[in-house]
Design a protein around this motif. Structure first.
Motif, PDB file in Angstrom:
ATOM      1  N   ASP A   1     126.694 -91.581  -2.758  1.00  0.00           N
ATOM      2  CA  ASP A   1     125.228 -91.514  -2.702  1.00  0.00           C
ATOM      3  C   ASP A   1     124.675 -90.590  -3.776  1.00  0.00           C
ATOM      4  OD1 ASP A   1     125.213 -93.313  -0.597  1.00  0.00           O
ATOM      5  OD2 ASP A   1     124.744 -91.812   0.936  1.00  0.00           O
ATOM      6  N   ASP A   2     125.282 -89.423  -3.937  1.00  0.00           N
ATOM      7  CA  ASP A   2     124.803 -88.477  -4.950  1.00  0.00           C
ATOM      8  C   ASP A   2     125.061 -88.976  -6.367  1.00  0.00           C
ATOM      9  OD1 ASP A   2     123.950 -86.955  -2.844  1.00  0.00           O
ATOM     10  OD2 ASP A   2     125.295 -85.261  -3.222  1.00  0.00           O
ATOM     11  N   LEU A   3     126.196 -89.644  -6.581  1.00  0.00           N
ATOM     12  CA  LEU A   3     126.449 -90.218  -7.907  1.00  0.00           C
ATOM     13  C   LEU A   3     125.361 -91.225  -8.260  1.00  0.00           C
ATOM     14  CD1 LEU A   3     130.309 -90.828  -7.988  1.00  0.00           C
ATOM     15  CD2 LEU A   3     129.017 -89.092  -9.221  1.00  0.00           C
ATOM     16  N   LYS A   4     125.013 -92.083  -7.308  1.00  0.00           N
ATOM     17  CA  LYS A   4     124.000 -93.102  -7.570  1.00  0.00           C
ATOM     18  C   LYS A   4     122.633 -92.499  -7.878  1.00  0.00           C
ATOM     19  CE  LYS A   4     123.766 -96.945  -5.293  1.00  0.00           C
ATOM     20  NZ  LYS A   4     123.897 -97.930  -6.364  1.00  0.00           N
ATOM     21  N   HIS A   5     122.322 -91.360  -7.267  1.00  0.00           N
ATOM     22  CA  HIS A   5     121.002 -90.755  -7.437  1.00  0.00           C
ATOM     23  C   HIS A   5     120.913 -89.756  -8.580  1.00  0.00           C
ATOM     24  CE1 HIS A   5     119.339 -92.707  -3.953  1.00  0.00           C
ATOM     25  NE2 HIS A   5     120.366 -92.327  -3.234  1.00  0.00           N
ATOM     26  N   GLU A   6     122.036 -89.160  -8.975  1.00  0.00           N
ATOM     27  CA  GLU A   6     121.965 -88.044  -9.910  1.00  0.00           C
ATOM     28  C   GLU A   6     122.626 -88.255 -11.266  1.00  0.00           C
ATOM     29  OE1 GLU A   6     123.037 -84.316  -8.052  1.00  0.00           O
ATOM     30  OE2 GLU A   6     122.336 -85.027  -6.106  1.00  0.00           O
ATOM     31  N   VAL A   7     123.489 -89.236 -11.387  1.00  0.00           N
ATOM     32  CA  VAL A   7     124.213 -89.430 -12.648  1.00  0.00           C
ATOM     33  C   VAL A   7     123.461 -90.445 -13.506  1.00  0.00           C
ATOM     34  CG1 VAL A   7     126.404 -90.159 -13.682  1.00  0.00           C
ATOM     35  CG2 VAL A   7     126.407 -88.828 -11.563  1.00  0.00           C
ATOM     36  N   PRO A   8     123.229 -90.124 -14.795  1.00  0.00           N
ATOM     37  CA  PRO A   8     122.448 -91.019 -15.661  1.00  0.00           C
ATOM     38  C   PRO A   8     123.246 -92.245 -16.129  1.00  0.00           C
ATOM     39  CG  PRO A   8     123.136 -89.094 -16.904  1.00  0.00           C
ATOM     40  CD  PRO A   8     123.580 -88.874 -15.478  1.00  0.00           C
ATOM     41  N   ILE A   9     123.386 -93.195 -15.202  1.00  0.00           N
ATOM     42  CA  ILE A   9     124.002 -94.490 -15.489  1.00  0.00           C
ATOM     43  C   ILE A   9     122.982 -95.540 -15.065  1.00  0.00           C
ATOM     44  CG2 ILE A   9     125.876 -96.086 -14.920  1.00  0.00           C
ATOM     45  CD1 ILE A   9     127.637 -93.641 -14.358  1.00  0.00           C
ATOM     46  N   TRP A  10     122.736 -96.499 -15.968  1.00  0.00           N
ATOM     47  CA  TRP A  10     121.742 -97.526 -15.707  1.00  0.00           C
ATOM     48  C   TRP A  10     122.386 -98.899 -15.744  1.00  0.00           C
ATOM     49  CZ3 TRP A  10     121.354 -93.795 -19.543  1.00  0.00           C
ATOM     50  CH2 TRP A  10     120.547 -92.704 -19.218  1.00  0.00           C
ATOM     51  N   LYS A  11     121.825 -99.810 -14.959  1.00  0.00           N
ATOM     52  CA  LYS A  11     122.363-101.166 -14.967  1.00  0.00           C
ATOM     53  C   LYS A  11     121.289-102.162 -15.357  1.00  0.00           C
ATOM     54  CE  LYS A  11     122.163-102.523 -10.212  1.00  0.00           C
ATOM     55  NZ  LYS A  11     122.828-102.745  -8.949  1.00  0.00           N
ATOM     56  N   ARG A  12     121.744-103.137 -16.149  1.00  0.00           N
ATOM     57  CA  ARG A  12     120.892-104.245 -16.572  1.00  0.00           C
ATOM     58  C   ARG A  12     121.436-105.496 -15.894  1.00  0.00           C
ATOM     59  NH1 ARG A  12     121.980-107.958 -20.215  1.00  0.00           N
ATOM     60  NH2 ARG A  12     123.681-106.695 -21.045  1.00  0.00           N
ATOM     61  N   GLN A  13     120.641-106.049 -14.996  1.00  0.00           N
ATOM     62  CA  GLN A  13     121.040-107.262 -14.288  1.00  0.00           C
ATOM     63  C   GLN A  13     120.559-108.481 -15.069  1.00  0.00           C
ATOM     64  OE1 GLN A  13     121.177-106.504  -9.721  1.00  0.00           O
ATOM     65  NE2 GLN A  13     119.075-106.176 -10.362  1.00  0.00           N
ATOM     66  N   VAL A  14     121.454-109.462 -15.197  1.00  0.00           N
ATOM     67  CA  VAL A  14     121.122-110.729 -15.851  1.00  0.00           C
ATOM     68  C   VAL A  14     121.094-111.793 -14.764  1.00  0.00           C
ATOM     69  CG1 VAL A  14     121.796-112.413 -17.595  1.00  0.00           C
ATOM     70  CG2 VAL A  14     122.263-109.966 -17.969  1.00  0.00           C
ATOM     71  N   PHE A  15     119.911-112.384 -14.566  1.00  0.00           N
ATOM     72  CA  PHE A  15     119.727-113.373 -13.520  1.00  0.00           C
ATOM     73  C   PHE A  15     119.991-114.791 -14.036  1.00  0.00           C
ATOM     74  CE2 PHE A  15     117.043-109.750 -12.331  1.00  0.00           C
ATOM     75  CZ  PHE A  15     117.561-109.479 -11.077  1.00  0.00           C
ATOM     76  N   SER A  16     120.289-115.683 -13.108  1.00  0.00           N
ATOM     77  CA  SER A  16     120.610-117.070 -13.455  1.00  0.00           C
ATOM     78  C   SER A  16     119.472-117.792 -14.155  1.00  0.00           C
ATOM     79  CB  SER A  16     121.002-117.850 -12.196  1.00  0.00           C
ATOM     80  OG  SER A  16     122.187-117.321 -11.661  1.00  0.00           O
ATOM     81  N   ASP A  17     118.236-117.350 -13.917  1.00  0.00           N
ATOM     82  CA  ASP A  17     117.091-118.000 -14.562  1.00  0.00           C
ATOM     83  C   ASP A  17     116.832-117.462 -15.972  1.00  0.00           C
ATOM     84  OD1 ASP A  17     115.937-115.513 -14.183  1.00  0.00           O
ATOM     85  OD2 ASP A  17     114.375-116.217 -12.802  1.00  0.00           O
ATOM     86  N   GLY A  18     117.707-116.573 -16.464  1.00  0.00           N
ATOM     87  CA  GLY A  18     117.587-116.048 -17.823  1.00  0.00           C
ATOM     88  C   GLY A  18     116.829-114.727 -17.912  1.00  0.00           C
ATOM     89  N   THR A  19     116.209-114.300 -16.824  1.00  0.00           N
ATOM     90  CA  THR A  19     115.490-113.021 -16.858  1.00  0.00           C
ATOM     91  C   THR A  19     116.463-111.864 -16.681  1.00  0.00           C
ATOM     92  OG1 THR A  19     115.026-113.088 -14.475  1.00  0.00           O
ATOM     93  CG2 THR A  19     113.375-114.063 -15.953  1.00  0.00           C
ATOM     94  N   GLU A  20     116.000-110.677 -17.017  1.00  0.00           N
ATOM     95  CA  GLU A  20     116.793-109.469 -16.903  1.00  0.00           C
ATOM     96  C   GLU A  20     115.975-108.380 -16.225  1.00  0.00           C
ATOM     97  OE1 GLU A  20     118.040-108.226 -20.769  1.00  0.00           O
ATOM     98  OE2 GLU A  20     119.300-109.991 -21.092  1.00  0.00           O
ATOM     99  N   GLU A  21     116.677-107.412 -15.650  1.00  0.00           N
ATOM    100  CA  GLU A  21     116.003-106.297 -15.010  1.00  0.00           C
ATOM    101  C   GLU A  21     116.879-105.042 -15.172  1.00  0.00           C
ATOM    102  OE1 GLU A  21     114.143-105.509 -10.641  1.00  0.00           O
ATOM    103  OE2 GLU A  21     116.243-106.144 -10.681  1.00  0.00           O
ATOM    104  N   TRP A  22     116.235-103.954 -15.569  1.00  0.00           N
ATOM    105  CA  TRP A  22     116.921-102.654 -15.641  1.00  0.00           C
ATOM    106  C   TRP A  22     116.693-101.931 -14.328  1.00  0.00           C
ATOM    107  CZ3 TRP A  22     120.170-100.689 -19.231  1.00  0.00           C
ATOM    108  CH2 TRP A  22     120.250-101.385 -20.441  1.00  0.00           C
ATOM    109  N   VAL A  23     117.759-101.335 -13.816  1.00  0.00           N
ATOM    110  CA  VAL A  23     117.697-100.605 -12.548  1.00  0.00           C
ATOM    111  C   VAL A  23     118.076 -99.168 -12.854  1.00  0.00           C
ATOM    112  CG1 VAL A  23     118.551-100.484 -10.189  1.00  0.00           C
ATOM    113  CG2 VAL A  23     118.318-102.705 -11.301  1.00  0.00           C
ATOM    114  N   GLY A  24     117.333 -98.198 -12.253  1.00  0.00           N
ATOM    115  CA  GLY A  24     117.554 -96.772 -12.498  1.00  0.00           C
ATOM    116  C   GLY A  24     118.966 -96.306 -12.245  1.00  0.00           C
ATOM    117  N   ALA A  25     119.134 -95.005 -12.243  1.00  0.00           N
ATOM    118  CA  ALA A  25     120.454 -94.375 -12.161  1.00  0.00           C
ATOM    119  C   ALA A  25     121.391 -95.163 -11.248  1.00  0.00           C
ATOM    120  CB  ALA A  25     120.329 -92.937 -11.679  1.00  0.00           C
ATOM    121  N   CYS A  26     122.488 -95.524 -11.835  1.00  0.00           N
ATOM    122  CA  CYS A  26     123.585 -96.277 -11.218  1.00  0.00           C
ATOM    123  C   CYS A  26     123.060 -97.536 -10.597  1.00  0.00           C
ATOM    124  CB  CYS A  26     124.308 -95.406 -10.223  1.00  0.00           C
ATOM    125  SG  CYS A  26     126.009 -95.840  -9.929  1.00  0.00           S
TER     126      CYS A  26
END
Length: 154
Positions: free
Chosen positions: A129-154
């Motif tokens: 839980d703390d890693l997900k909230h405090e460590v500066p790691i970001w994820k970029r999701q690629v959706f099947s419809d071609g869109t993308e979304e960036w999600v905050g830390a972890c």
């Protein structure tokens, strides 16, 4: 029934319980993390594995890309040391993947060993839980419809 004594040194936290902290751009190993937290005084090992799932918020996900700040590994260590100070941890490990991942790939693996299972579960939950909230790691999701979304830390 014999009295149960918790006065054994194995009940306490180890002097240096943080055994493995890493951010990697290659596949993660459950065996490596499990071995890292092995300890003869541990009666419980809790392991959490985060994987790339095929959906999020009702949309189909094809892939993820993880990126991190250069300080991410140092921040992971700081979080791990904080958890180890709060719980009687015998050993602790955390590894996170960066780069392009596919559905089913391992994204993060954390493990904690303690003398007892309840402590191991609680410490492992706090660690992820703390890693997900405090460590500066970001994820970029690629959706099947071609869109993308960036999600905050972890």
């Amino acid at each position: 029934m014999a009295d149960v004594s918790f006065d054994h040194p194995g009940e306490a936290a180890a002097d240096d319980p943080v055994r493995l902290i890493a951010v990697r751009d290659e596949a993660l190993s459950l065996d490596e993390v499990f071995r890292a937290v092995g300890d003869e005084a541990a009666g419980g090992i809790a392991l959490f594995v985060g994987t790339v799932r095929n959906h999020d918020s009702g949309a189909d996900v094809d892939a993820l890309g993880y990126s991190c700040h250069p300080s991410a590994e140092d921040e992971m260590r700081r979080v791990a040391e904080k958890v180890a100070a709060e719980f009687p941890v015998r050993a602790l490990a955390a590894v996170h993947r960066v780069g392009e991942l596919r559905v089913g790939d391992l994204a993060v693996v954390v493990a904690v060993s303690c003398a007892h299972r309840a402590e191991a579960f609680a410490a492992c939950r706090k660690l992820i839980d703390d890693l997900k909230h405090e460590v500066p790691i970001w994820k970029r999701q690629v959706f099947s419809d071609g869109t993308e979304e960036w999600v905050g830390a972890c």
